[in-house]
Scaffold this active site. Structure first.
Site, mmCIF file in Angstrom:
data_model
loop_
_atom_site.group_PDB
_atom_site.id
_atom_site.type_symbol
_atom_site.label_atom_id
_atom_site.label_comp_id
_atom_site.label_asym_id
_atom_site.label_seq_id
_atom_site.Cartn_x
_atom_site.Cartn_y
_atom_site.Cartn_z
ATOM 1 N N ASP A 233 0.832 -1.206 0.000
ATOM 2 C CA ASP A 233 0.000 0.000 0.000
ATOM 3 C C ASP A 233 0.871 1.262 0.000
ATOM 4 O OD1 ASP A 233 -1.120 -2.307 1.275
ATOM 5 O OD2 ASP A 233 -2.822 -1.113 1.924
ATOM 6 N N HIS A 235 -1.141 4.401 -0.466
ATOM 7 C CA HIS A 235 -2.205 5.227 0.113
ATOM 8 C C HIS A 235 -1.994 6.734 -0.056
ATOM 9 C CE1 HIS A 235 -5.228 2.649 1.788
ATOM 10 N NE2 HIS A 235 -4.341 1.885 2.401
ATOM 11 N N ASP A 262 -4.191 -0.594 -3.123
ATOM 12 C CA ASP A 262 -4.343 0.559 -2.231
ATOM 13 C C ASP A 262 -3.352 1.660 -2.578
ATOM 14 O OD1 ASP A 262 -6.365 -0.887 -1.077
ATOM 15 O OD2 ASP A 262 -5.643 -0.700 0.973
ATOM 16 N N ASP A 265 -6.468 6.964 -1.458
ATOM 17 C CA ASP A 265 -7.211 7.145 -0.195
ATOM 18 C C ASP A 265 -6.258 7.399 0.966
ATOM 19 O OD1 ASP A 265 -9.808 7.014 -1.147
ATOM 20 O OD2 ASP A 265 -10.024 4.865 -0.822
ATOM 21 N N ARG A 266 -6.825 8.018 2.013
ATOM 22 C CA ARG A 266 -6.073 8.378 3.217
ATOM 23 C C ARG A 266 -5.136 9.555 2.939
ATOM 24 N NH1 ARG A 266 -8.638 6.002 7.414
ATOM 25 N NH2 ARG A 266 -8.753 3.756 7.216
ATOM 26 N N ASN A 294 -8.498 -3.240 -1.883
ATOM 27 C CA ASN A 294 -9.862 -2.970 -1.438
ATOM 28 C C ASN A 294 -10.208 -1.479 -1.532
ATOM 29 O OD1 ASN A 294 -7.966 -2.818 0.882
ATOM 30 N ND2 ASN A 294 -9.777 -2.188 2.017
ATOM 31 N N HIS A 295 -9.196 -0.621 -1.629
ATOM 32 C CA HIS A 295 -9.462 0.817 -1.762
ATOM 33 C C HIS A 295 -9.573 1.274 -3.210
ATOM 34 C CE1 HIS A 295 -9.558 2.721 2.248
ATOM 35 N NE2 HIS A 295 -8.992 1.578 2.603
ATOM 36 N N HIS A 343 -3.696 -8.552 -2.882
ATOM 37 C CA HIS A 343 -3.722 -7.480 -1.890
ATOM 38 C C HIS A 343 -4.095 -7.976 -0.498
ATOM 39 C CE1 HIS A 343 -4.018 -3.504 -0.200
ATOM 40 N NE2 HIS A 343 -5.209 -3.831 0.285
ATOM 41 N N ARG A 391 -12.130 -7.212 10.178
ATOM 42 C CA ARG A 391 -12.577 -6.050 9.405
ATOM 43 C C ARG A 391 -14.077 -6.081 9.126
ATOM 44 N NH1 ARG A 391 -7.861 -3.851 6.803
ATOM 45 N NH2 ARG A 391 -6.110 -5.287 6.917
ATOM 46 N N HIS A 418 -2.097 -4.786 2.638
ATOM 47 C CA HIS A 418 -3.380 -4.609 3.321
ATOM 48 C C HIS A 418 -3.291 -4.254 4.805
ATOM 49 C CE1 HIS A 418 -7.696 -5.000 3.391
ATOM 50 N NE2 HIS A 418 -7.769 -6.204 3.939
#
Length: 489
Positions: A233, A235, A262, A265-266, A294-295, A343, A391, A418
């Site tokens: 990730d 991010h 990923d 995001d963030r 997943n993002h 991922h 999660r 992840h």
């Protein structure tokens, strides 16, 4: 807890006092962003006095911070069960529901809060915002029934987009990404400039066309004398992405990379990250690889910042186009028929073969269950067997599950991402399950290192490089995120 107290189901005063002491210690760890330690101490408090709603509510908040939304949901519900009037329990449960995209359930809990506290402006704001999202989703669902709805990609008119004379940034050459373009783009972004929208759209259209031709499981051959790098990730942490290239050199035909989901995001430089990665994909299509995380999904992007960032820097139309592109990202990569990279992780059943992964119809938003969901969301656990996901999506799988999957598919080990790890990586399941996470000091608060893996085609042995975060411009994480999730960083 004292044995006598456990037998009669009563918490003794000395146990209650110990529980309070553990709670206070947990609160200190929480304030210092050490959420794992906080959870440990809230758990100790619960062991000594399991009847206090606040302990579960506080642990729920710590789980939210670690993105363990399933566990957060369980704890918040337990807090409410113990004390129907514990308003923070409904707050926490609503946040967990929101984080999982379960907006109807979130609205219900926020309504409970504002009924109990009609003057709570924050709760009213969140209830209103959540209701808006529900209405928007209902509207989108209604118009999506039209089967003849055009792809956004088919509506883009590049010819109508003029390049203004004052634009001095990177330019595609005859509509193509070149090494010079990428070098210029890296510097242009470093100075917080924006790529012209015509070039941005062109990159998206071209990379979508490329991904559409790829299978859901991509096979990669690494020659014996060649190095290959796997990153986890990033991010939206663009300046840390630049640092990876500084430490490990730019991608090239002799320096191939796989970025394992990923990308966005963030972090608030997600646009810069994704166009950099897509640019290298177009420049070196057979030596630069990207897996879906997943993002890379509509719901996550709307909640965690990417959707807002694209709309701020470009347009709502481009945000929709990104969704179309992400739907075509491959779900996994197999290296030299020996290592599978995805991922999230493995599956809720034991009969999954590489061929079944290859056959997944991926051109859609990730479902809430099944192979595609589990590839993007699952996590390893130290215990044998499987367990419900912390999660709330996917599954947790033990070392026996990993071993069985590897044996069935004649593989050496798996690599996944992840999850934040202190050193940027972690080796589990007797060396057969490796996690790599490449966003150091995640959300500017966690303090973790980032890492990447290098291996060569001859022995496929993983080698780890860890690194610290580098400075970035004063734009905080989650600045473009939905206001309902500002608590996450």
């Amino acid at each position: 807890m004292s044995e006598n107290a456990e037998i009669i189901g009563v918490t003794l005063p000395e146990d209650a006092a110990k529980a309070e002491k553990f709670k206070e210690e947990a609160n200190e760890y929480f304030k210092n962003h050490d959420y794992n330690k906080a959870i440990d101490f809230y758990t100790k408090a619960i062991e000594f006095n399991p009847s206090v709603a606040v302990y579960y509510g506080n642990r729920s908040f710590a789980y939210l911070k670690l993105e363990c939304f399933g566990y957060a949901l369980i704890d918040a519900s337990k807090a409410i069960e113990l004390d129907k009037n514990y308003v923070k329990g409904y707050y926490r449960r609503a946040a967990a529901h929101m984080s999982l995209g379960k907006f109807k359930l979130a609205v219900k809990d926020y309504k409970t809060v504002i009924t109990a506290r009609p003057n709570d402006k924050d709760a009213m704001l969140k209830y209103t915002e959540c209701s808006k999202i529900l209405k928007k989703l209902a509207f989108e669902k209604a118009i999506s029934v039209n089967e003849n709805k055009k792809n956004i990609a088919d509506t883009i008119n590049l010819e109508a987009m003029a390049i203004e004379d004052e634009y001095t940034g990177p330019k595609l050459e005859d509509g193509k990404v070149t090494l010079q373009f990428m070098q210029d783009l890296l510097e242009w972004y470093k100075k917080q400039n924006k790529l012209h929208r015509k070039y941005a759209y062109k990159i998206l259209l071209d990379v979508k066309a490329w991904f559409m031709e790829q299978p859901s499981l991509v096979d990669i051959t690494i020659p014996e004398d060649s190095k290959f790098t796997i990153c986890g990730d990033v991010h939206g942490q663009y300046y840390d992405l630049l640092n990876i290239f500084q430490l490990n050199a730019l991608p090239s035909e002799t320096n191939p990379y796989l970025f394992n989901g990923d990308f966005v995001d963030r972090g608030s430089f997600s646009v810069e990250c994704i166009f950099t990665l897509f640019g290298f994909k177009l420049l070196y299509p057979n030596h630069f690889f990207m897996s879906r995380g997943n993002h890379e999904s509509d719901t996550m992007n709307q909640m965690y910042g990417f959707d807002g960032e694209v709309k701020t820097k470009y347009s709502a139309q481009m945000a929709e186009l990104f969704t179309e592109v992400y739907n075509w990202l491959p779900l996994a990569h197999c290296l030299n028929n020996r290592v599978l990279v995805m991922h999230g992780g493995l599956f809720s059943r034991d009969d999954v073969t590489l061929e079944k992964i290859r056959q997944i119809d991926r051109n859609r938003q990730p479902p809430e269950k099944g192979l595609m969901c589990e590839l993007l969301w699952s996590d390893p656990q130290p215990q044998l067997g499987r367990a419900p996901s912390k999660r709330g999506v996917g599954v947790q799988f033990g070392p026996d599950v990993t071993q069985n999957f590897l044996a069935l598919n004649h593989l050496d080990y798996i690599v996944r991402s992840h999850e934040v790890k202190n050193d940027g990586y972690e080796v589990d399941h007797d060396g057969k399950c490796i996690t790599v996470f490449s966003a150091p000091n995640y959300c500017d608060t966690v303090g973790n290192r980032g890492a990447f893996i290098t291996l060569n085609g001859k022995d496929m042995e993983p080698h780890f490089t860890s690194y610290d975060a580098v400075p970035h411009p004063n734009v905080r994480p989650m600045v473009y995120a939905n206001s309902l999730l500002k608590f996450m960083c």
